[in-house]
Design a protein around this motif. Structure first.
Motif, PDB file in Angstrom:
ATOM      1  N   ASN A  65      44.049  31.686  45.754  1.00  0.00           N
ATOM      2  CA  ASN A  65      43.866  33.137  45.907  1.00  0.00           C
ATOM      3  C   ASN A  65      43.164  33.468  47.220  1.00  0.00           C
ATOM      4  OD1 ASN A  65      44.978  33.412  43.371  1.00  0.00           O
ATOM      5  ND2 ASN A  65      43.027  33.734  42.326  1.00  0.00           N
ATOM      6  N   TRP A  66      42.154  32.686  47.554  1.00  0.00           N
ATOM      7  CA  TRP A  66      41.379  32.907  48.779  1.00  0.00           C
ATOM      8  C   TRP A  66      42.216  32.578  50.011  1.00  0.00           C
ATOM      9  CZ3 TRP A  66      35.993  30.196  49.797  1.00  0.00           C
ATOM     10  CH2 TRP A  66      35.363  30.827  50.875  1.00  0.00           C
ATOM     11  N   VAL A  76      41.108  29.492  42.569  1.00  0.00           N
ATOM     12  CA  VAL A  76      40.246  30.220  43.504  1.00  0.00           C
ATOM     13  C   VAL A  76      40.664  29.922  44.944  1.00  0.00           C
ATOM     14  CG1 VAL A  76      37.888  30.522  44.339  1.00  0.00           C
ATOM     15  CG2 VAL A  76      38.309  30.254  41.885  1.00  0.00           C
ATOM     16  N   GLN A 136      44.646  35.122  51.334  1.00  0.00           N
ATOM     17  CA  GLN A 136      44.091  36.269  52.036  1.00  0.00           C
ATOM     18  C   GLN A 136      43.979  36.015  53.537  1.00  0.00           C
ATOM     19  OE1 GLN A 136      40.376  37.456  50.229  1.00  0.00           O
ATOM     20  NE2 GLN A 136      41.388  38.340  48.429  1.00  0.00           N
ATOM     21  N   ASP A 164      39.037  40.260  44.107  1.00  0.00           N
ATOM     22  CA  ASP A 164      38.610  39.138  44.941  1.00  0.00           C
ATOM     23  C   ASP A 164      39.167  37.833  44.358  1.00  0.00           C
ATOM     24  OD1 ASP A 164      37.028  40.763  46.654  1.00  0.00           O
ATOM     25  OD2 ASP A 164      35.472  40.824  45.101  1.00  0.00           O
ATOM     26  N   PRO A 165      39.286  36.777  45.177  1.00  0.00           N
ATOM     27  CA  PRO A 165      39.875  35.519  44.701  1.00  0.00           C
ATOM     28  C   PRO A 165      39.226  34.961  43.443  1.00  0.00           C
ATOM     29  CG  PRO A 165      39.622  35.477  47.078  1.00  0.00           C
ATOM     30  CD  PRO A 165      38.959  36.722  46.612  1.00  0.00           C
ATOM     31  N   GLY A 200      46.144  40.782  43.925  1.00  0.00           N
ATOM     32  CA  GLY A 200      45.254  40.301  44.975  1.00  0.00           C
ATOM     33  C   GLY A 200      44.765  41.373  45.925  1.00  0.00           C
TER      34      GLY A 200
END
Length: 307
Positions: free
Chosen positions: A83-84, A80, A87, A31-32, A27
């Motif tokens: 992962n996003w 997605v 962040q 990017d996600p 990560g």
């Protein structure tokens, strides 16, 4: 659940726990959306090859709605969003929010799949969710959480729960491999808008990050989602969802072993609660043995004993 299905569930939660370590590394460089797409493409390639080797046909028509819905929601949007979200929030906060997923599964399974609401399942989930909160609080970094991050993790939890409930009916018509393979492919198609990001990051990212992305596709995706589908076909969605509460405890142990992150007593206590809750959710109440039929009474012979 038979022993093979229980073993399959064990493989799933172990590999899903390892994914948190791999995502943390990859990560930083992907990017996600790019990470999700790369993971799904790798998983689709492996699963597609296995389908060809086994010469499995396309799933029956009745299975496609569930496969497509699970593919877009769970393989696509969930990955997605998670992962996003990670962040913008720390791992502890993400774990707390995403662990709403099994509760969503239990509720939707009871309402839509007629699985009911077993008392032990609900009690175990309460205990495990409390453990997940303890683990999350103990691992949280103050000041890093954001409203956007929490909302993204909540979206991940909701799509995870909805995806599992969509997948369960498809398993009545297709094999675990078919449901997983084509679901993964649907997820990859849904993530194709991130192709440009993926190509750009592959050219720039270090080899270790790309290898972690490939690991995510082959093991926590291709293998773990197949063993999950195998076990899910043999038990209720609610019970399978509760099983995933083992993951936070395993993540703590793996972070300790692989990353050298020594857990505190509060973290260990939360992990124990997670495991205890899974044990309660999978236990069965005592069944009262049927009463033995009374022996027939025969007339006593004159002067003889009765029985």
């Amino acid at each position: 659940m038979d022993k093979r299905a229980l073993l399959a569930a064990g493989v799933t939660v172990t590999l899903w726990a390892s994914a948190f370590v791999a995502i943390r590394s990859a990560g930083h460089h992907y990017d996600p959306g790019a990470l999700a797409l790369g993971r799904l493409l790798a998983g689709s390639a492996v699963l597609g090859l296995i389908l060809l080797v086994r010469r499995e046909d396309l799933p029956p028509r009745a299975a496609w709605p569930g496969i497509a819905a699970a593919g877009v929601l769970w393989f696509g949007v969930y990955m997605v969003a998670l992962n996003w979200g990670e962040q913008h929030v720390d791992a502890g906060t993400a774990a707390m929010v995403v662990n709403i997923g099994p509760i969503v599964i239990a509720v939707l399974g009871g309402l839509l799949l007629n699985e009911g609401f077993p008392v032990r399942l609900l009690a175990g989930m309460v205990v495990s969710f409390a453990g997940a909160i303890v683990v999350g609080v103990s691992m949280s970094d103050e000041g890093r959480a954001s409203v956007l991050g929490v909302l993204l993790c909540l979206l991940a939890a909701l799509t995870y729960g909805a995806g599992v409930v969509c997948q369960k009916p498809a398993l009545r018509h297709a094999s675990a491999l078919q449901v997983t393979a084509f679901g993964c492919m649907f997820g990859a198609v849904a993530c194709l808008p991130f192709s440009g990001q993926l190509l750009a990051r592959v050219a720039e990212a270090p080899a270790s990050a790309t290898l972690n992305m490939l690991y995510l596709g082959v093991f926590p995706t291709a293998l773990a989602f197949t063993t999950w589908a195998y076990a899910l076909a043999r038990t209720t969605a609610g019970r399978m969802g509760a099983t995933t509460y083992v993951v936070p405890a395993l993540v703590v142990l793996m972070s300790w072993a692989v990353l050298g992150e020594v857990p505190g007593w509060l973290t260990l206590a939360g992990g124990v609660l997670c495991l205890a809750g899974v044990g309660v959710s999978r236990s069965r109440g005592r069944t009262t043995p049927p009463a033995r039929p009374e022996a027939a009474v025969t007339p006593a012979a004159p002067g003889g004993p009765t029985r």
